[in-house]
Motif scaffolding. Structure first.
Motif, mmCIF file in Angstrom:
data_model
loop_
_atom_site.group_PDB
_atom_site.id
_atom_site.type_symbol
_atom_site.label_atom_id
_atom_site.label_comp_id
_atom_site.label_asym_id
_atom_site.label_seq_id
_atom_site.Cartn_x
_atom_site.Cartn_y
_atom_site.Cartn_z
ATOM 1 N N UNK A 329 0.830 -1.202 0.000
ATOM 2 C CA UNK A 329 0.000 0.000 0.000
ATOM 3 C C UNK A 329 0.869 1.258 0.000
ATOM 4 N N UNK A 330 1.947 1.222 0.761
ATOM 5 C CA UNK A 330 2.838 2.377 0.832
ATOM 6 C C UNK A 330 3.468 2.673 -0.531
ATOM 7 N N UNK A 331 3.869 1.629 -1.240
ATOM 8 C CA UNK A 331 4.454 1.821 -2.575
ATOM 9 C C UNK A 331 3.416 2.417 -3.524
ATOM 10 N N UNK A 332 2.199 1.884 -3.475
ATOM 11 C CA UNK A 332 1.126 2.343 -4.368
ATOM 12 C C UNK A 332 0.796 3.808 -4.120
ATOM 13 N N UNK A 333 0.657 4.179 -2.835
ATOM 14 C CA UNK A 333 0.328 5.566 -2.489
ATOM 15 C C UNK A 333 1.424 6.521 -2.958
ATOM 16 N N UNK A 334 2.673 6.134 -2.756
ATOM 17 C CA UNK A 334 3.784 7.003 -3.140
ATOM 18 C C UNK A 334 3.825 7.206 -4.653
ATOM 19 N N UNK A 335 3.734 6.122 -5.402
ATOM 20 C CA UNK A 335 3.771 6.230 -6.865
ATOM 21 C C UNK A 335 2.573 7.016 -7.371
ATOM 22 N N UNK A 336 1.403 6.776 -6.771
ATOM 23 C CA UNK A 336 0.193 7.496 -7.172
ATOM 24 C C UNK A 336 0.326 9.008 -6.979
ATOM 25 N N UNK A 337 1.105 9.421 -5.979
ATOM 26 C CA UNK A 337 1.209 10.856 -5.710
ATOM 27 C C UNK A 337 2.203 11.559 -6.641
ATOM 28 N N UNK A 338 2.952 10.785 -7.428
ATOM 29 C CA UNK A 338 3.831 11.378 -8.447
ATOM 30 C C UNK A 338 3.964 10.397 -9.609
ATOM 31 N N UNK A 339 2.862 10.146 -10.325
ATOM 32 C CA UNK A 339 2.858 9.113 -11.362
ATOM 33 C C UNK A 339 3.697 9.456 -12.593
ATOM 34 N N UNK A 340 4.118 10.721 -12.727
ATOM 35 C CA UNK A 340 4.945 11.104 -13.870
ATOM 36 C C UNK A 340 6.381 10.614 -13.735
ATOM 37 N N UNK A 341 6.785 10.311 -12.507
ATOM 38 C CA UNK A 341 8.148 9.796 -12.286
ATOM 39 C C UNK A 341 8.153 8.312 -12.628
ATOM 40 N N UNK A 342 9.099 7.854 -13.452
ATOM 41 C CA UNK A 342 9.127 6.429 -13.815
ATOM 42 C C UNK A 342 9.406 5.527 -12.613
ATOM 43 N N UNK A 343 8.884 4.331 -12.693
ATOM 44 C CA UNK A 343 9.128 3.289 -11.683
ATOM 45 C C UNK A 343 10.295 2.436 -12.178
ATOM 46 N N UNK A 344 11.190 2.077 -11.268
ATOM 47 C CA UNK A 344 12.312 1.222 -11.675
ATOM 48 C C UNK A 344 11.755 -0.076 -12.266
ATOM 49 N N UNK A 345 12.307 -0.559 -13.386
ATOM 50 C CA UNK A 345 11.788 -1.772 -14.023
ATOM 51 C C UNK A 345 11.739 -2.975 -13.074
#
Length: 366
Positions: A329-345
């Motif tokens: 959940x913590x990962x999802x919330x963080x990525x959701x709050x800045x979705x323009x930043x790429x996620x490491x593959x």
């Protein structure tokens, strides 16, 4: 005539020799650029050592990552992490940008700084020849809220902060910039007077009326900073929440790198009456990140290990208890709050494997 020629030749030789030494010295002092091992799916991984920035000694970020490095060395034998103390989020990012680190400790607010060339990167942008850090792994939050003196009947909501003196800590840091962004979205930033005083002066300033309100912060909803503990002990305080209209305005603004939540007062102040059952918090996320310089399979195994061994991670420091409750959940919330930043593959691979990947997220280049 012969003496002049000889003098010329000697001078030229000395000049050439000096230039050669300077070139060699320059090459020797450049940060070493590692060539990451080539990884073929299904192939046994080579042993990889990563120098990864943590935070200052004595901080939660420092304690957590030194504990994490131990967990990784025990459970991911093909990966060794050397945890390197740094002065904090920006310092760690700067060292990574220079090639002095393979990964960095960073707050999400500061990752957004990198990608938007704002704040510390406005005048000195990220080097074009260096990989930017991706969303990689988050472990705790920094949460800000508003308090005033318990007997201040004239301050019932954020709306009542207009014309008031408000203490916000550490100008330039995330715990300053995040509430500043929230106050702007709520429409009150231009109408408050921000006061900068030492941590130790805050309780007396609030009691005497030198300041009308303060913006404390806690880690992962429940671990107050030392000065906040002192404030709660030495001053009779109450929490001040925004109006519903202001909450709606903050959410509508979709501020990158920031999230909002209602947190039970018992979680933050278990032994103190602060005048409300719930606290409205504006938060950002902290974790450890890297970019395309580290092959995805290593990061996949690292993230998988840390999420599936969340209880062990929680033992590294008290602030990781929130992470242990629901690390995905913590990962999802963080990525959701800045979705323009790429996620490491590597992180993306694991999130897909767990069925929580979202189509609107971006995967970084390998």
């Amino acid at each position: 005539m012969w003496v002049k020629k000889r003098s010329f030749y000697v001078t030229a030789i000395i000049f050439i020799f000096a230039v050669a030494i300077a070139v060699v010295f320059s090459l020797c002092t450049q940060p070493e650029t590692k060539t990451p091992p080539t990884v073929t799916p299904g192939e046994k991984l080579e042993k990889l050592t990563l120098r990864w920035g943590s935070s200052k000694e004595g901080t939660a970020g420092y304690a957590i990552f030194f504990g994490v490095a131990k967990i990784i060395s025990e459970k991911v034998p093909e990966l060794y992490i050397e945890a390197v103390p740094t002065a904090g989020s920006i310092a760690s990012q700067r060292m990574y940008a220079k090639g002095e680190l393979d990964g960095c400790y960073a707050g999400l607010w500061n990752l957004v700084d990198v990608y938007q060339n704002r704040g510390p990167y406005e005048k000195e942008p990220w080097p074009k020849d260096r990989p930017k850090p991706y969303h990689t792994w988050y472990v705790y939050t920094a949460d800000s809220f508003v308090v005033t003196r318990a007997d201040r009947d004239d301050i019932q909501s954020w709306e009542d902060l207009r014309g008031k003196k408000v203490y916000i800590p550490i100008p330039g840091s995330a715990v300053y910039e995040v509430p500043k962004a929230a106050f702007k979205a709520a429409g009150i930033w231009d109408d408050i007077e921000v006061v900068d005083i030492p941590f130790s002066a805050v309780p007396d300033a609030l009691r005497s009326g030198t300041i009308d309100a303060a913006v404390p912060y806690v880690i992962s909803h429940s671990s107050p900073a030392p000065w906040v503990k002192e404030l709660a002990t030495r001053a009779d305080i109450k929490v001040v929440n925004p109006t519903q209209e202001q909450i709606d305005a903050i959410k509508k603004a979709k501020i990158k790198g920031m999230s909002t939540s209602w947190v039970s007062t018992k979680e933050t102040f278990p032994e103190k009456d602060v005048g409300t059952d719930k606290i409205f918090m504006v938060s950002t996320y902290y974790g450890f990140h890297t970019g395309k310089n580290v092959p995805s399979e290593y990061i996949y195994r690292m993230v998988k290990t840390l999420i599936e061994n969340a209880e062990e991670v929680s033992k590294t420091h008290a602030v990781a208890k929130l992470y242990a409750k629901d690390p995905l959940k913590l990962q999802i919330e963080a990525i959701d709050s800045a979705p323009d930043i790429p996620v490491h593959p590597g992180t993306a691979k694991y999130l897909k494997e767990r069925g929580v990947w979202k189509d609107e997220w971006k995967i970084g280049e390998e």
